[in-house]
Design a protein around this motif. Structure first.
Motif, PDB file in Angstrom:
ATOM      1  N   GLN A 153       0.851  -1.180   0.000  1.00 51.65           N
ATOM      2  CA  GLN A 153       0.000   0.000   0.000  1.00 51.65           C
ATOM      3  C   GLN A 153       0.885   1.228   0.000  1.00 51.65           C
ATOM      4  OE1 GLN A 153      -3.261  -0.018   2.714  1.00 51.65           O
ATOM      5  NE2 GLN A 153      -4.016   1.979   2.064  1.00 51.65           N
ATOM      6  N   ALA A 154       0.486   2.214  -0.815  1.00 47.64           N
ATOM      7  CA  ALA A 154       1.218   3.471  -0.906  1.00 47.64           C
ATOM      8  C   ALA A 154       0.545   4.519  -0.044  1.00 47.64           C
ATOM      9  CB  ALA A 154       1.275   3.934  -2.353  1.00 47.64           C
ATOM     10  N   PHE A 155       1.381   5.292   0.653  1.00 46.33           N
ATOM     11  CA  PHE A 155       0.903   6.370   1.519  1.00 46.33           C
ATOM     12  C   PHE A 155       1.664   7.642   1.190  1.00 46.33           C
ATOM     13  CE2 PHE A 155      -1.482   3.792   4.466  1.00 46.33           C
ATOM     14  CZ  PHE A 155      -0.844   2.557   4.459  1.00 46.33           C
ATOM     15  N   GLY A 156       1.101   8.770   1.610  1.00 43.25           N
ATOM     16  CA  GLY A 156       1.861  10.006   1.578  1.00 43.25           C
ATOM     17  C   GLY A 156       1.482  11.011   0.526  1.00 43.25           C
ATOM     18  N   GLY A 157       0.513  10.695  -0.306  1.00 44.23           N
ATOM     19  CA  GLY A 157       0.105  11.663  -1.309  1.00 44.23           C
ATOM     20  C   GLY A 157      -0.573  12.868  -0.686  1.00 44.23           C
ATOM     21  N   GLY A 158      -0.808  13.867  -1.520  1.00 41.27           N
ATOM     22  CA  GLY A 158      -1.479  15.054  -1.034  1.00 41.27           C
ATOM     23  C   GLY A 158      -1.404  16.175  -2.036  1.00 41.27           C
ATOM     24  N   LEU A 195       8.991  -7.763   1.334  1.00 38.23           N
ATOM     25  CA  LEU A 195       9.428  -6.850   0.285  1.00 38.23           C
ATOM     26  C   LEU A 195      10.921  -6.905   0.022  1.00 38.23           C
ATOM     27  CD1 LEU A 195       7.880  -4.882  -1.473  1.00 38.23           C
ATOM     28  CD2 LEU A 195       8.506  -3.049   0.106  1.00 38.23           C
ATOM     29  N   SER A 196      11.698  -7.362   0.992  1.00 40.06           N
ATOM     30  CA  SER A 196      13.148  -7.376   0.819  1.00 40.06           C
ATOM     31  C   SER A 196      13.591  -8.309  -0.299  1.00 40.06           C
ATOM     32  CB  SER A 196      13.828  -7.776   2.126  1.00 40.06           C
ATOM     33  OG  SER A 196      13.405  -9.063   2.524  1.00 40.06           O
ATOM     34  N   ASP A 197      12.744  -9.213  -0.722  1.00 39.57           N
ATOM     35  CA  ASP A 197      13.098 -10.171  -1.767  1.00 39.57           C
ATOM     36  C   ASP A 197      12.754  -9.677  -3.165  1.00 39.57           C
ATOM     37  OD1 ASP A 197      11.979 -12.893   0.354  1.00 39.57           O
ATOM     38  OD2 ASP A 197      13.945 -11.923   0.202  1.00 39.57           O
ATOM     39  N   TYR A 198      12.203  -8.483  -3.265  1.00 41.05           N
ATOM     40  CA  TYR A 198      11.652  -8.027  -4.533  1.00 41.05           C
ATOM     41  C   TYR A 198      12.196  -6.672  -4.986  1.00 41.05           C
ATOM     42  CZ  TYR A 198       8.167 -11.680  -3.939  1.00 41.05           C
ATOM     43  OH  TYR A 198       7.549 -12.884  -3.791  1.00 41.05           O
ATOM     44  N   VAL A 199      12.229  -6.517  -6.298  1.00 40.48           N
ATOM     45  CA  VAL A 199      12.383  -5.196  -6.904  1.00 40.48           C
ATOM     46  C   VAL A 199      11.092  -4.421  -6.658  1.00 40.48           C
ATOM     47  CG1 VAL A 199      12.358  -4.044  -9.152  1.00 40.48           C
ATOM     48  CG2 VAL A 199      14.055  -5.825  -8.650  1.00 40.48           C
ATOM     49  N   VAL A 200      11.217  -3.145  -6.373  1.00 39.39           N
ATOM     50  CA  VAL A 200      10.035  -2.304  -6.213  1.00 39.39           C
ATOM     51  C   VAL A 200      10.079  -1.174  -7.219  1.00 39.39           C
ATOM     52  CG1 VAL A 200       8.788  -0.747  -4.668  1.00 39.39           C
ATOM     53  CG2 VAL A 200       9.740  -2.889  -3.792  1.00 39.39           C
ATOM     54  N   GLY A 201       8.984  -0.989  -7.895  1.00 42.06           N
ATOM     55  CA  GLY A 201       8.858   0.106  -8.837  1.00 42.06           C
ATOM     56  C   GLY A 201       7.769   1.075  -8.421  1.00 42.06           C
ATOM     57  N   TRP A 202       7.998   2.332  -8.717  1.00 42.19           N
ATOM     58  CA  TRP A 202       6.971   3.350  -8.549  1.00 42.19           C
ATOM     59  C   TRP A 202       6.452   3.732  -9.934  1.00 42.19           C
ATOM     60  CZ3 TRP A 202       4.705   4.985  -4.170  1.00 42.19           C
ATOM     61  CH2 TRP A 202       5.350   4.749  -2.951  1.00 42.19           C
ATOM     62  N   PHE A 203       5.153   3.822 -10.052  1.00 36.83           N
ATOM     63  CA  PHE A 203       4.497   4.197 -11.293  1.00 36.83           C
ATOM     64  C   PHE A 203       3.496   5.311 -11.001  1.00 36.83           C
ATOM     65  CE2 PHE A 203       5.831   0.727 -14.092  1.00 36.83           C
ATOM     66  CZ  PHE A 203       6.352  -0.156 -13.168  1.00 36.83           C
ATOM     67  N   PRO A 250       3.536  20.784 -11.803  1.00 34.12           N
ATOM     68  CA  PRO A 250       2.134  20.421 -12.066  1.00 34.12           C
ATOM     69  C   PRO A 250       2.002  19.148 -12.889  1.00 34.12           C
ATOM     70  CG  PRO A 250       2.421  22.780 -12.273  1.00 34.12           C
ATOM     71  CD  PRO A 250       3.789  22.209 -12.071  1.00 34.12           C
ATOM     72  N   GLU A 251       2.946  18.906 -13.774  1.00 33.69           N
ATOM     73  CA  GLU A 251       2.880  17.694 -14.607  1.00 33.69           C
ATOM     74  C   GLU A 251       3.183  16.411 -13.835  1.00 33.69           C
ATOM     75  OE1 GLU A 251       4.592  20.501 -15.251  1.00 33.69           O
ATOM     76  OE2 GLU A 251       6.544  20.066 -16.186  1.00 33.69           O
ATOM     77  N   ASP A 252       3.586  16.541 -12.580  1.00 36.56           N
ATOM     78  CA  ASP A 252       3.759  15.365 -11.723  1.00 36.56           C
ATOM     79  C   ASP A 252       2.436  14.914 -11.110  1.00 36.56           C
ATOM     80  OD1 ASP A 252       6.809  16.843 -10.567  1.00 36.56           O
ATOM     81  OD2 ASP A 252       6.608  15.195 -12.007  1.00 36.56           O
ATOM     82  N   THR A 253       1.382  15.675 -11.305  1.00 34.55           N
ATOM     83  CA  THR A 253       0.079  15.317 -10.767  1.00 34.55           C
ATOM     84  C   THR A 253      -0.402  13.999 -11.341  1.00 34.55           C
ATOM     85  OG1 THR A 253      -0.552  17.622 -10.384  1.00 34.55           O
ATOM     86  CG2 THR A 253      -2.339  16.022 -10.623  1.00 34.55           C
ATOM     87  N   ALA A 254      -0.726  13.057 -10.477  1.00 31.07           N
ATOM     88  CA  ALA A 254      -1.138  11.727 -10.899  1.00 31.07           C
ATOM     89  C   ALA A 254      -1.466  10.891  -9.664  1.00 31.07           C
ATOM     90  CB  ALA A 254      -0.037  11.038 -11.696  1.00 31.07           C
ATOM     91  N   VAL A 255      -2.026   9.725  -9.906  1.00 26.70           N
ATOM     92  CA  VAL A 255      -2.108   8.705  -8.858  1.00 26.70           C
ATOM     93  C   VAL A 255      -0.825   7.896  -8.935  1.00 26.70           C
ATOM     94  CG1 VAL A 255      -3.343   6.703  -7.981  1.00 26.70           C
ATOM     95  CG2 VAL A 255      -4.619   8.616  -8.967  1.00 26.70           C
ATOM     96  N   TYR A 256      -0.167   7.756  -7.804  1.00 32.16           N
ATOM     97  CA  TYR A 256       1.095   7.045  -7.739  1.00 32.16           C
ATOM     98  C   TYR A 256       0.879   5.668  -7.120  1.00 32.16           C
ATOM     99  CZ  TYR A 256       3.780  11.133  -9.097  1.00 32.16           C
ATOM    100  OH  TYR A 256       4.317  12.188  -9.802  1.00 32.16           O
ATOM    101  N   TYR A 257       1.505   4.681  -7.733  1.00 28.68           N
ATOM    102  CA  TYR A 257       1.396   3.295  -7.301  1.00 28.68           C
ATOM    103  C   TYR A 257       2.787   2.715  -7.060  1.00 28.68           C
ATOM    104  CZ  TYR A 257      -3.224   3.589  -9.528  1.00 28.68           C
ATOM    105  OH  TYR A 257      -4.494   3.954  -9.903  1.00 28.68           O
ATOM    106  N   CYS A 258       2.881   1.807  -6.101  1.00 29.28           N
ATOM    107  CA  CYS A 258       4.094   1.014  -5.990  1.00 29.28           C
ATOM    108  C   CYS A 258       3.753  -0.423  -6.373  1.00 29.28           C
ATOM    109  CB  CYS A 258       4.703   1.080  -4.599  1.00 29.28           C
ATOM    110  SG  CYS A 258       3.661   0.497  -3.247  1.00 29.28           S
TER     111      CYS A 258
END
Length: 122
Positions: free
Chosen positions: A4-9, A28-36, A87-95
């Motif tokens: 779960q992703a937290f911290g947006g605003g 999670l330590s066994d995995y690559v994590v990507g942010w999208f 402003p162009e960073d505005t989006a829903v962010y997912y991990c």
């Protein structure tokens, strides 16, 4: 893996936010994590990724030099520090998490968390 992703605003242009990707399953330590991120009417795009060991990191050209990805194994958390937001960073962010290497293609990731909205005002 249960992400779960937290911290947006809402933040003004030039400001900063930190997003947290927490794994309640503590694997999670066994995995690559990507942010999208996904903006309205646009495809989901790769933002940043970090290897399971933390030594390899990759960023999209649009965020390189402004965003920083890191991970805390004890906390089973991956962070995305976002500076000088635009402003162009505005989006829903997912991990998302996957085994193997860092890929930029969303379909390569096995596990996804619920997104968090980031809105940057001009």
């Amino acid at each position: 893996v249960q992400l779960q992703a937290f911290g947006g605003g809402l933040v003004q242009a030039g400001g900063s936010l930190r997003l947290d990707c927490v794994d309640s399953g503590r694997a999670l330590s066994d995995y690559v994590v990507g942010w999208f991120r996904q903006a309205p009417g646009k495809e989901r795009e790769f933002v940043a990724g970090i290897s399971w060991g933390g030594s390899a990191k990759q960023y999209s050209d649009s965020v390189k030099g402004r965003f920083l990805v890191s991970r805390d194994y004890d906390a089973a958390t991956v962070y995305l520090r976002m500076n000088n937001l635009k402003p162009e960073d505005t989006a829903v962010y997912y991990c998302a998490a996957k085994s193997g290497g860092i890929y930029t293609r969303p379909g390569a990731y096995e596990y996804w968390g619920r997104g968090t909205q980031v809105t940057v005002s001009s």
